[in-house]
Design an enzyme around this catalytic site. Structure first.
Site, PDB file in Angstrom:
ATOM      1  N   HIS A 376       0.791  -1.226   0.000  1.00 54.01           N
ATOM      2  CA  HIS A 376       0.000   0.000   0.000  1.00 54.01           C
ATOM      3  C   HIS A 376       0.831   1.288   0.000  1.00 54.01           C
ATOM      4  O   HIS A 376       0.278   2.384  -0.108  1.00 54.01           O
ATOM      5  CB  HIS A 376      -0.892  -0.011   1.246  1.00 54.01           C
ATOM      6  CG  HIS A 376      -2.116   0.834   1.133  1.00 54.01           C
ATOM      7  ND1 HIS A 376      -2.377   1.664   0.071  1.00 54.01           N
ATOM      8  CD2 HIS A 376      -3.164   0.995   1.974  1.00 54.01           C
ATOM      9  CE1 HIS A 376      -3.534   2.281   0.262  1.00 54.01           C
ATOM     10  NE2 HIS A 376      -4.017   1.889   1.404  1.00 54.01           N
ATOM     11  N   TYR A 507     -13.185   6.626  10.388  1.00 59.71           N
ATOM     12  CA  TYR A 507     -12.273   7.156   9.371  1.00 59.71           C
ATOM     13  C   TYR A 507     -12.729   6.685   7.996  1.00 59.71           C
ATOM     14  O   TYR A 507     -13.089   5.522   7.811  1.00 59.71           O
ATOM     15  CB  TYR A 507     -10.848   6.664   9.633  1.00 59.71           C
ATOM     16  CG  TYR A 507      -9.851   6.970   8.529  1.00 59.71           C
ATOM     17  CD1 TYR A 507      -9.102   8.137   8.544  1.00 59.71           C
ATOM     18  CD2 TYR A 507      -9.658   6.078   7.470  1.00 59.71           C
ATOM     19  CE1 TYR A 507      -8.177   8.413   7.542  1.00 59.71           C
ATOM     20  CE2 TYR A 507      -8.743   6.345   6.460  1.00 59.71           C
ATOM     21  CZ  TYR A 507      -8.005   7.512   6.506  1.00 59.71           C
ATOM     22  OH  TYR A 507      -7.104   7.785   5.506  1.00 59.71           O
TER      23      TYR A 507
END
Length: 814
Positions: A376, A507
């Site tokens: 990522h 989030y």
């Protein structure tokens, strides 16, 4: 008297003789050819004449220089948004203390750090990029279950192609076409409402590896990589797939033969030997431990292990061929995220050993189910989603071309047919698979065993649950006037509140690729309006009040999302200020003492992680310079509350994906990846055993309850005839309800129940509808049952491989 006269009709032969007939052209092959050529090319070949109008050479990065710079927000505005996002999460006393800390920050350290940030950003691609890379690269814990997300692709629409070898070969060929389009800059740029987006991340997607070092990880890349690495039963194989021009040098048929040979060869390795050679398990270790083990592998430059490691690191991507056939959605998601743990005769034989988490991985199960797990650091979900969806689309179009050779293509140009090329044009290429054979020193063997047991512990500590909600999707949400993303975000908050009675930090990332080298901004979905909604929803309120509260909460979420997409959020800005303060601390503590010289080992990397800094005592006894203390905002309890995410969510997907997900970001939190389709919603939930299945069932019940509320508020009020009040004696006879020996209610009560919606959910008490949830769960499990099939074996032959590394696998069919 007038006389009428008639004209005598002529005979038919006479009429035809008088008519002027056009001269018929002579019939001949040449005349037919001329006639056919008179038609335009688009009419003669409507499919073959089709080309992607957005795809042409040099277009991929054509808009990079025109993208705007990521703006640094105003400090006062950032602090106000920070306070607004914290207010719903705090008590009045806690919020009062946070407001005081923010005020002190604005009076003192804030403006100084803001000025330092402006100076730092000059000459940079954008002000957050390096800090964001550092937050990933300096992460010490294992990347599996913590950083790497996954995509689960939909099955191939052609059932006959849903076997492992056929599916894997098809996906690899399409992935290589995507690689070629990126390298030749023929990939059309991403756009949003006509606005081009940053395409830089595509250049970091292939031939890239996360490499651990003692001072944090680095990203290494071979931009000219031409080979792939294949994993089967933890064993490593490689072969070349591209030439120097990025054209494919192996046909799909021969690629499938290669994969079948690899599967057969790996299956013959005894499980004890396979476990001892499953070096990929080391990528799941703590990063500093893995760094030390890599040093052991590369101890002698040019050694066999060093060459093997270089081949893996520089591969375009890793193809993982699993022997398992997960039957449920949750099992598939688990396999794509972290693999399975299964011990046989004391040996780990699960797919968790068949991975290399430092690179992009394409994973294909024995039953053809396929997914992607990706590192990522350099790429976000939006980038890998484009890769996954284009690969899935290309596999369908290529199959269509086997039926109709004139079917369209995604690409402006394609590789020449490898079977029609002179093999000499491939250059120094090895299309025959080679096995990497590691020299397993005792130190490596011991580390491998302990890494596997620790990984098995991590897997056992995690659980997954999926929801394939098919009652409705985007169409109903937008038709009712709601933003689909906001609608689902409110579902997460309402379901969590219904289960735990608390409001926790949530989030959600917002893409900022409209800016040069943009990544993401953090959306904070918990607002005053969302808190009011969940409390109204769980209270004994009319349906209209609940829907009105939901509408206000969704509208507020849309407004916050728009601000974040414009890079006007507060998270990334405050994080950059925090990182600058950290760097100031490290520079102070690492500065040379006027009395003693620093030792080389005391130097700290200038890059910092997202965790709080560890300050070392100064041997010189110097006083602290400005900003040596913790700024008030970062020392306040609200900062820790904001950065401890309980519900980590992300909306990423399209019809090419079945599920998308990732692990929880905190020990007591949930990881929630979701895909909103026209008629359905797919959710993958993960946690460290926090009633994940129950939470997912709550989400399903919530969706059904909201549909019921929408129907009630949209239904025209019915007019009932007024009846005279009953006599007192009649009222006494009707009081209470009838009790029957078989436990059934009276016909009057049943009639009232049948008037309600078919969900049978009763307001804020619907989480207790255990019978409904059991029935829904049983239905899902029945639908998710799948069947698989196995393949045969092909003999292989041992030789030394390319550049002195590997074992050559000779295909008898060649």
């Amino acid at each position: 008297m007038a006389v009428r006269t008639f004209t005598r009709p002529t005979s038919l032969n006479g009429t035809l003789a008088l008519a002027t007939m056009p001269e018929e052209p002579a019939r001949s092959p040449q005349a037919a050819k001329d006639s056919a050529q008179a038609y335009p090319e688009s009419s003669k070949n409507p499919l073959g004449a089709y080309t992607n109008p957005a795809s042409r050479p040099g277009i991929t990065f054509a808009s990079q220089d025109s993208l705007p710079e990521l703006p640094i927000p105003d400090l006062e505005s950032t602090c106000q948004k920070y306070l607004d996002s914290l207010r719903p999460l705090q008590t009045p006393k806690e919020h009062y203390e946070t407001k005081a800390a923010v005020a002190e920050f604005l009076r003192g350290d804030g403006p100084e750090l803001q000025e330092k940030l402006r100076k730092y950003a000059k000459g940079k691609a954008n002000y957050i990029e390096q800090f964001w890379y550092d937050s990933y690269l300096n992460y010490d814990n294992p990347v599996v279950l913590n950083l790497n997300p996954f995509f689960l692709l939909e099955d191939d629409p052609t059932p006959a192609r849903n076997n492992q070898v056929t599916r894997a070969a098809s996906l690899v060929v399409s992935a290589l076409a995507f690689v070629r389009a990126v390298r030749k800059e023929e990939l059309p740029p991403d756009t949003v409402r006509g606005q081009p987006l940053d395409m830089y991340q595509y250049s970091r997607l292939f031939g890239t590896a996360r490499i651990p070092t003692e001072a944090g990880c680095q990203i290494g890349q071979d931009p000219a990589a031409k080979h792939i690495v294949v994993l089967a039963h933890g064993q490593f194989y490689w072969f070349d797939v591209l030439d120097d021009n990025s054209d494919l040098i192996i046909s799909e048929k021969n690629l499938a033969l290669n994969l079948q040979v690899i599967i057969d060869d790996a299956a013959q390795v005894p499980i004890q030997d396979a476990a001892r050679g499953a070096v990929g398990v080391l990528t799941t270790e703590n990063r500093k431990i893995w760094s030390g083990l890599r040093d052991v592998l590369q101890r002698d430059e040019g050694s066999n292990n060093s060459e093997c490691l270089s081949i893996v690191d520089s591969a375009l991507f890793v193809l993982c061929l699993d022997y398992t056939e997960p039957a449920t959605g949750s099992a598939l998601c688990m396999n794509m995220l972290c693999g399975t743990s299964r011990v046989e005769r004391g040996v780990q034989v699960g797919t968790c050993t068949n991975r290399w988490y430092d690179k992009l991985q394409i994973i294909v199960c024995k039953n053809g189910s396929a997914g992607i797990n990706f590192e990522h650091t350099g790429v976000d979900g939006h980038t890998v989603l484009r890769f996954a969806s284009d690969v899935y689309t290309d596999t369908i179009l290529r199959f269509a071309r086997t039926i109709n050779g004139q079917a369209p293509s995604l690409w402006a140009s394609t590789s020449p047919d490898p079977s029609k090329r002179d093999p000499a044009s491939f250059g120094d290429a090895q299309t025959t698979p080679h096995k990497l054979e590691w020299d397993m020193e005792p130190e490596l063997g011991t580390a491998l065993r302990f890494a596997e047991t620790r990984l098995a512990d991590l897997i056992q500590q995690s659980e997954f649950a999926t929801l394939d909600f098919s009652a409705y999707g985007k169409t109903l949400m937008t038709g009712s006037g709601f933003s689909p993303d906001a609608f689902v975000q409110m579902a997460f908050q309402a379901a969590y509140y219904g289960l735990y009675g608390r409001i926790e930090c949530v989030y959600e990332p917002a893409m900022t690729k409209a800016f040069y080298h943009g990544r993401t901004e953090a959306i904070r979905p918990v607002t005053d309006e969302s808190v009011e909604f969940v409390r109204t929803f769980w209270a004994d309120q009319p349906a209209q009040a609940k829907i009105d509260a939901l509408r206000k909460a969704c509208e507020r979420h849309v407004a916050v999302t728009r601000e974040c997409a414009k890079a006007r959020g507060h998270d990334r800005h405050l994080y950059a200020l925090y990182c600058l303060w950290q760097r100031g601390q490290e520079a102070f503590w690492d500065a040379p003492s006027p009395v003693t010289s620093p030792s080389p080992s005391s130097t700290v990397s200038p890059t910092t992680s997202c965790s709080p800094p560890r300050l070392r005592a100064s041997s010189s006894g110097r006083s602290s310079p400005p900003l040596a203390h913790m700024p008030a905002l970062f020392g306040d309890a609200g900062w820790e509350r904001m950065n401890t995410t309980v519900l980590s969510t992300s909306n990423c997907g399209n019809p090419s994906l079945r599920h998308f997900g990732f692990g929880p970001t905190s020990g007591d939190g949930f990881g929630l990846g979701y895909i909103i389709k026209d008629g359905s919603v797919a959710i993958c939930a993960s946690s460290k055993h926090r009633q994940t299945e129950r939470f997912v069932e709550g989400l399903e019940a919530y969706f059904l309850e909201v549909r019921k509320l929408l129907r009630q508020t949209q239904r025209a009020p019915s007019v009932r005839p007024s009846l005279p009040p009953p006599e007192p004696s009649e009222r006494r006879k009707r009081r209470g309800r009838n009790i029957f020996s078989d436990g059934l209610r009276s016909s009057r009560v049943s009639a009232v129940s049948s008037d309600s919606d078919d969900e049978g959910l009763g307001g804020y008490g619907f989480f207790d509808a255990g019978l409904l949830q059991s029935a829904l769960r049983a239905s899902r499990e029945e639908e998710e049952t799948q069947e698989g099939q196995a393949g045969g074996a092909t003999p292989v032959q041992q030789v030394r491989g390319r550049r002195g590394v590997g074992r050559k696998l000779t295909l008898v069919d060649y």
